[in-house]
Design a protein around this motif. Structure first.
Motif, short mmCIF file in Angstrom:
data_model
loop_
_atom_site.label_atom_id
_atom_site.label_comp_id
_atom_site.label_asym_id
_atom_site.label_seq_id
_atom_site.Cartn_x
_atom_site.Cartn_y
_atom_site.Cartn_z
N ASP A 42 0.74 -1.08 0.14
CA ASP A 42 0.26 0.07 -0.05
C ASP A 42 0.97 1.21 0.12
O ASP A 42 0.61 2.32 -0.81
N LEU A 45 2.33 1.56 -3.52
CA LEU A 45 1.43 1.94 -4.48
C LEU A 45 1.12 3.61 -4.33
O LEU A 45 1.16 4.33 -5.37
N ALA A 46 1.08 4.13 -2.96
CA ALA A 46 0.80 5.22 -2.60
C ALA A 46 2.08 6.21 -3.21
O ALA A 46 1.80 7.51 -3.79
N LEU A 48 3.91 5.50 -5.79
CA LEU A 48 3.88 5.49 -7.11
C LEU A 48 2.74 6.44 -7.72
O LEU A 48 3.12 7.15 -8.74
N ARG A 49 1.69 6.39 -6.99
CA ARG A 49 0.69 7.37 -7.58
C ARG A 49 1.02 8.96 -7.22
O ARG A 49 1.04 9.48 -8.25
N GLU A 50 1.79 9.04 -6.26
CA GLU A 50 2.21 10.03 -6.16
C GLU A 50 3.18 10.68 -7.38
O GLU A 50 3.15 11.83 -7.80
N ARG A 51 4.20 10.02 -7.55
CA ARG A 51 4.93 10.19 -8.58
C ARG A 51 4.51 10.22 -9.92
O ARG A 51 4.62 11.26 -10.82
N VAL A 52 3.40 9.51 -10.37
CA VAL A 52 2.67 9.57 -11.61
C VAL A 52 2.07 10.81 -11.69
O VAL A 52 1.73 11.48 -12.49
N ASP A 53 1.42 11.28 -10.49
CA ASP A 53 0.57 12.55 -10.52
C ASP A 53 1.45 13.90 -10.63
O ASP A 53 1.43 14.68 -11.52
N SER A 56 2.68 13.72 -14.11
CA SER A 56 1.54 14.12 -15.26
C SER A 56 1.13 15.52 -14.92
O SER A 56 1.10 16.36 -15.90
#
Length: 66
Positions: A42, A45-46, A48-53, A56
């Motif tokens: 978890d 994943l958090a 990774l989401r932060e890096r993707v955001d 982006s």
């Protein structure tokens, strides 16, 4: 009837009690490991989401020239 059969066949031996206790400890250890891995996953994943955001958002901020 099951109790009667166990009594007839002989109850669990000391070795069986030890094996059962050992298996229960192993199950508890594995359940704890699964929980630890879920928490770690978890967190990854958090992150990774932060890096993707972030990627982006920076892509949207800068115009792309061809």
């Amino acid at each position: 009837m099951a109790k009667a059969l166990v009594g007839y066949l002989g109850g669990p031996t000391s070795a069986q009690h030890q094996q059962t206790a050992s298996l229960r400890r192993r199950i508890a250890d594995l359940e704890n490991e699964v929980l630890r891995l879920k928490v770690e996953n978890d967190g990854l994943l958090a992150a990774l989401r932060e890096r993707v955001d972030l990627v982006s958002a920076s892509d949207l901020a800068e115009p792309v020239s061809h």
